[in-house]
Design a protein around this motif. Structure first.
Motif, mmCIF file in Angstrom:
data_model
loop_
_atom_site.group_PDB
_atom_site.id
_atom_site.type_symbol
_atom_site.label_atom_id
_atom_site.label_comp_id
_atom_site.label_asym_id
_atom_site.label_seq_id
_atom_site.Cartn_x
_atom_site.Cartn_y
_atom_site.Cartn_z
ATOM 1 N N GLU A 56 -3.113 5.434 1.427
ATOM 2 C CA GLU A 56 -4.637 5.090 1.998
ATOM 3 C C GLU A 56 -4.957 6.302 2.827
ATOM 4 O O GLU A 56 -4.423 6.828 3.624
ATOM 5 N N TRP A 65 -10.483 -3.456 1.958
ATOM 6 C CA TRP A 65 -11.460 -2.368 2.158
ATOM 7 C C TRP A 65 -12.457 -2.499 1.215
ATOM 8 O O TRP A 65 -12.383 -2.232 0.225
ATOM 9 N N LEU A 103 -7.274 5.062 -2.541
ATOM 10 C CA LEU A 103 -5.814 3.972 -2.503
ATOM 11 C C LEU A 103 -5.014 4.258 -3.629
ATOM 12 O O LEU A 103 -5.483 4.292 -4.696
ATOM 13 N N THR A 123 0.795 -1.226 0.043
ATOM 14 C CA THR A 123 -0.027 -0.053 -0.250
ATOM 15 C C THR A 123 0.793 1.216 -0.129
ATOM 16 O O THR A 123 1.643 1.561 0.899
#
Length: 217
Positions: A11, A46, A16, A8
């Motif tokens: 976020e 998510w 994202l 990631t």
């Protein structure tokens, strides 16, 4: 941060930015063996994550996902209006020379369409193809003799656009199973194409925000 084997990059409650590895689908394909993909993995963490754009399975790098339908609409509009800018690193076969002063941008303007008899391949077609524009310049970094490292900026977003445009210049991407000659394909164990930079307006306030991803090759 690693989530379900995904890195990631960013976020927040609105969107994202994820790093898609080479060899992973961006969205589910046809058949039960093609359900594991970036969007499915993201939605496991998510549930409100929604697709905005894609990368080819063989391409690695930065991918944006919206969080919620309103953010998806806002980001999709930004893509349509070309307010989202992406740059890629690629290694191509042959020695490509930039004749622009100070390594300025060159433009490839060749219309593209599906090559229906050779799906999923695309092709240049000056009569029926859709307008397709790519900018390129030489990128810093080491390459083996007989290849050139490039920075690419797609102005339009056609399927396989970067790969077909460089093939049309006579410099297909190293490791490309679809568009490179067998010896060029065999020069690498993956397609040497990576989405390394992304600039977009934040879906909440419209402020421009940039993201970077180191090139893995």
């Amino acid at each position: 941060m690693q989530v379900n084997n995904l890195q990631t990059i960013h976020e927040d409650p609105h969107f994202l930015v994820l790093e898609k590895p080479e060899g992973l689908l961006a969205v589910p394909g046809r058949g039960p063996d093609k359900q594991d993909c970036l969007s499915t993995r993201a939605q496991a963490r998510w549930p409100d994550a929604l697709v905005v754009h894609r990368l080819d399975m063989a391409t690695s790098g930065l991918v944006v996902m919206a969080r919620g339908i309103e953010a998806q609409r806002t980001l999709s509009l930004a893509f349509e209006e070309r307010r989202v800018h992406k740059r890629y690193t690629a290694v191509v076969a042959g020695e490509l020379v930039n004749t622009q002063p100070d390594n300025g941008w060159n433009t490839i303007n060749l219309p593209l369409m599906a090559d229906w008899s050779n799906r999923p391949m695309q092709k240049v077609d000056h009569e029926q193809g859709k307008p397709s524009i790519t900018r390129w310049r030489i990128a810093p970094g080491h390459t083996v003799p007989g290849t050139t490292r490039l920075e690419l900026e797609p102005v339009t977003g056609r399927t396989h656009q970067l790969r077909v445009h460089l093939q049309a210049l006579g410099h297909p991407m190293v490791g490309d199973a679809l568009y490179a000659a067998p010896d060029q394909h065999a020069m690498a164990n993956r397609l040497l194409l990576h989405a390394h930079w992304l600039s977009l307006p934040h879906p909440l306030d419209g402020q421009t925000i940039e993201f970077h991803s180191p090139c893995p090759f």
